[in-house]
Scaffold this motif. Structure first.
Motif, PDB file in Angstrom:
ATOM      1  N   LYS A  88     -20.482  24.411   9.523  1.00 45.69           N
ATOM      2  CA  LYS A  88     -20.944  23.839   8.269  1.00 45.69           C
ATOM      3  C   LYS A  88     -22.419  23.482   8.321  1.00 45.69           C
ATOM      4  O   LYS A  88     -22.964  23.204   9.392  1.00 45.69           O
ATOM      5  CB  LYS A  88     -20.147  22.575   7.931  1.00 45.69           C
ATOM      6  CG  LYS A  88     -18.688  22.806   7.586  1.00 45.69           C
ATOM      7  CD  LYS A  88     -18.006  21.478   7.302  1.00 45.69           C
ATOM      8  CE  LYS A  88     -16.557  21.661   6.885  1.00 45.69           C
ATOM      9  NZ  LYS A  88     -15.899  20.353   6.621  1.00 45.69           N
ATOM     10  N   THR A  99     -27.039  21.862  10.848  1.00 44.52           N
ATOM     11  CA  THR A  99     -25.713  22.309  11.246  1.00 44.52           C
ATOM     12  C   THR A  99     -25.373  21.657  12.574  1.00 44.52           C
ATOM     13  O   THR A  99     -26.222  21.019  13.208  1.00 44.52           O
ATOM     14  CB  THR A  99     -25.618  23.840  11.324  1.00 44.52           C
ATOM     15  OG1 THR A  99     -24.242  24.221  11.445  1.00 44.52           O
ATOM     16  CG2 THR A  99     -26.399  24.399  12.499  1.00 44.52           C
ATOM     17  N   LEU A 130     -28.367  32.020  10.772  1.00 46.94           N
ATOM     18  CA  LEU A 130     -28.022  30.878   9.927  1.00 46.94           C
ATOM     19  C   LEU A 130     -29.258  30.343   9.216  1.00 46.94           C
ATOM     20  O   LEU A 130     -29.231  30.042   8.015  1.00 46.94           O
ATOM     21  CB  LEU A 130     -27.389  29.769  10.766  1.00 46.94           C
ATOM     22  CG  LEU A 130     -26.259  30.151  11.725  1.00 46.94           C
ATOM     23  CD1 LEU A 130     -25.755  28.907  12.461  1.00 46.94           C
ATOM     24  CD2 LEU A 130     -25.119  30.839  10.996  1.00 46.94           C
ATOM     25  N   VAL A 134     -29.962  30.142   5.109  1.00 42.27           N
ATOM     26  CA  VAL A 134     -30.232  28.857   4.459  1.00 42.27           C
ATOM     27  C   VAL A 134     -31.648  28.817   3.885  1.00 42.27           C
ATOM     28  O   VAL A 134     -31.910  28.132   2.894  1.00 42.27           O
ATOM     29  CB  VAL A 134     -29.985  27.699   5.444  1.00 42.27           C
ATOM     30  CG1 VAL A 134     -30.504  26.370   4.893  1.00 42.27           C
ATOM     31  CG2 VAL A 134     -28.497  27.586   5.749  1.00 42.27           C
ATOM     32  N   ILE A 151     -20.149  27.962   6.475  1.00 44.18           N
ATOM     33  CA  ILE A 151     -20.798  29.209   6.869  1.00 44.18           C
ATOM     34  C   ILE A 151     -19.825  30.044   7.686  1.00 44.18           C
ATOM     35  O   ILE A 151     -19.226  29.548   8.656  1.00 44.18           O
ATOM     36  CB  ILE A 151     -22.082  28.931   7.680  1.00 44.18           C
ATOM     37  CG1 ILE A 151     -23.030  28.024   6.889  1.00 44.18           C
ATOM     38  CG2 ILE A 151     -22.782  30.245   8.034  1.00 44.18           C
ATOM     39  CD1 ILE A 151     -24.271  27.601   7.661  1.00 44.18           C
ATOM     40  N   ARG A 152     -19.666  31.306   7.308  1.00 43.43           N
ATOM     41  CA  ARG A 152     -18.707  32.193   7.972  1.00 43.43           C
ATOM     42  C   ARG A 152     -19.435  33.412   8.557  1.00 43.43           C
ATOM     43  O   ARG A 152     -19.661  34.413   7.877  1.00 43.43           O
ATOM     44  CB  ARG A 152     -17.653  32.630   6.963  1.00 43.43           C
ATOM     45  CG  ARG A 152     -16.702  33.753   7.402  1.00 43.43           C
ATOM     46  CD  ARG A 152     -15.990  33.503   8.710  1.00 43.43           C
ATOM     47  NE  ARG A 152     -15.177  32.315   8.707  1.00 43.43           N
ATOM     48  CZ  ARG A 152     -13.912  32.252   8.286  1.00 43.43           C
ATOM     49  NH1 ARG A 152     -13.318  33.322   7.810  1.00 43.43           N
ATOM     50  NH2 ARG A 152     -13.249  31.120   8.367  1.00 43.43           N
ATOM     51  N   VAL A 174     -23.041  37.332   7.817  1.00 40.04           N
ATOM     52  CA  VAL A 174     -22.903  35.899   7.565  1.00 40.04           C
ATOM     53  C   VAL A 174     -22.835  35.692   6.066  1.00 40.04           C
ATOM     54  O   VAL A 174     -23.710  36.165   5.326  1.00 40.04           O
ATOM     55  CB  VAL A 174     -24.082  35.072   8.139  1.00 40.04           C
ATOM     56  CG1 VAL A 174     -23.794  33.576   7.954  1.00 40.04           C
ATOM     57  CG2 VAL A 174     -24.325  35.387   9.605  1.00 40.04           C
ATOM     58  N   ALA A 176     -21.669  32.466   3.049  1.00 41.43           N
ATOM     59  CA  ALA A 176     -21.570  31.012   2.969  1.00 41.43           C
ATOM     60  C   ALA A 176     -20.960  30.593   1.643  1.00 41.43           C
ATOM     61  O   ALA A 176     -21.153  31.253   0.614  1.00 41.43           O
ATOM     62  CB  ALA A 176     -22.948  30.376   3.144  1.00 41.43           C
TER      63      ALA A 176
END
Length: 370
Positions: A88, A99, A130, A134, A151-152, A174, A176
């Motif tokens: 997350k 995160t 990531l 973001v 976040i996956r 990735v 989200a």
């Protein structure tokens, strides 16, 4: 099969950006963030990195969120070479986005990759992916209490072939999704169902890897648990059928009256990052923490004698979920309306306070993303 070694991947990867021309307007995004649910809405962009046997990792990019085009013969469909992670992003009071322990997610993804015969993405590139997402979709991180951006990251075999071998073409992605409060009405204890007919994973299998097959094997038992009025299903070991393993998607802790926390040990249990963090926080307080094999009979005896005073489950989504009852075909442990345990809730509060920046980060667990 070719034995050609892959070209060394440039380190770290450089990411290209293709901004979305169809990004949601501010008003639409804010409406979604006011009631995001979980896994229902996705941000405007995604990350994609390619890997081939010849070239290693390459073509790292942030691009508009959209469909992934795969050939019907892509090996992920036929041989299930697929792994994923979940973490997350939290918006702090000053607007900064952090995160939690992403290096551990990167390490777990690497272990999963080894088990599924997939290439390992470096920790540096994992964390950078990531940050890159973001950087363009930071406005999707909500700021209401107990909300976050889920976040996956995931990796899958994309090579088109029919043959039982490791794929030589792979994609890492990735995506989200804004996430609302897990417990909409406040944290409340849940009931769990003991599965004695099904197993999640077996010895020497993929239980310690975060791969979709492990979750697929839990879905039928989970549906049966729902029918019994339970929110989760607990699995036992596949050999003797007496040792606690984990829930369908969470780890488990038993709390003894002397303050000792016990969590099951097995080579078919996923190494939980929330679980590891809870153990550290408990040790910081002076609690004894044990990782060992635990039988269902020990839980029964401890519940009946009063030696076990609290039980809770933990995972990325819920953080900590107090357990009220364990139900099975032959017995029930605990009380249906039992309140959440004091230590359970105290640990949950401390962990979430660290994640949201309300308490000092003494263990350097937070990584700023924006």
């Amino acid at each position: 099969m070719t034995t050609t070694a892959p070209t060394p991947t440039p380190f770290p990867l450089a990411f290209a950006l293709t901004p979305s021309t169809d990004a949601r307007a501010d008003a639409e995004r804010e409406a979604i963030l006011s009631d995001p649910g979980f896994g229902k809405h996705f941000t405007d962009h995604m990350v994609q990195i390619e890997w081939t046997l010849a070239d290693g990792w390459h073509n790292a990019e942030v691009l508009p969120y959209g469909k992934i085009s795969l050939d019907p013969a892509a090996s992920v469909f036929h041989y299930a070479q697929e792994i994923f992670e979940g973490l997350k992003a939290y918006r702090h009071a000053d607007g900064a986005i952090y995160t939690f322990r992403p290096e551990m997610n990167a390490a777990r993804l690497q272990r999963s990759a080894v088990r599924l015969a997939l290439p390992e993405l470096s920790t540096v590139d994992f964390v950078e992916s990531l940050k890159q997402l973001v950087a363009v979709d930071g406005a999707w991180v909500p700021d209401a209490p107990e909300t976050s951006l889920y976040i996956r990251p995931f990796e899958m075999a994309t090579e088109s072939f029919l043959g039982v071998r490791a794929a030589q073409k792979v994609g890492f992605y990735v995506i989200a999704s804004p996430a609302g409060t897990y417990f909409a009405g406040g944290v409340s204890p849940v009931n769990i169902w003991l599965s004695t007919e099904y197993n999640r994973a077996g010895r020497g299998g993929m239980g310690a890897a975060k791969t979709g097959g492990n979750y697929a094997s839990s879905l039928l038992p989970q549906e049966l648990a729902y029918e019994k009025g339970c929110a989760q299903v607990l699995f036992l070991d596949s050999q003797e059928g007496k040792y606690l393993e984990e829930l369908g998607g969470m780890n488990l802790f038993l709390v003894y009256k002397d303050g000792t926390l016990v969590t099951p040990e097995s080579d078919s249990i996923l190494s939980g990052i929330t679980r590891d963090s809870i153990m550290q926080l408990a040790r910081d307080r002076g609690h004894n923490v044990e990782i060992r094999r635990v039988t269902i009979e020990e839980w029964k005896a401890g519940s009946e004698s009063g030696d076990i005073v609290e039980v809770f489950a933990c995972g990325t989504a819920a953080v900590i979920a107090p357990v009220a009852q364990l139900r099975s075909e032959h017995f029930t442990l605990g009380e249906a309306n039992a309140p959440a345990g004091e230590l359970t809730m105290s640990l949950r509060q401390e962990l979430t306070d660290i994640q949201y920046g309300r308490l000092p980060d003494k263990h350097n667990w937070l990584t700023r993303l924006n």
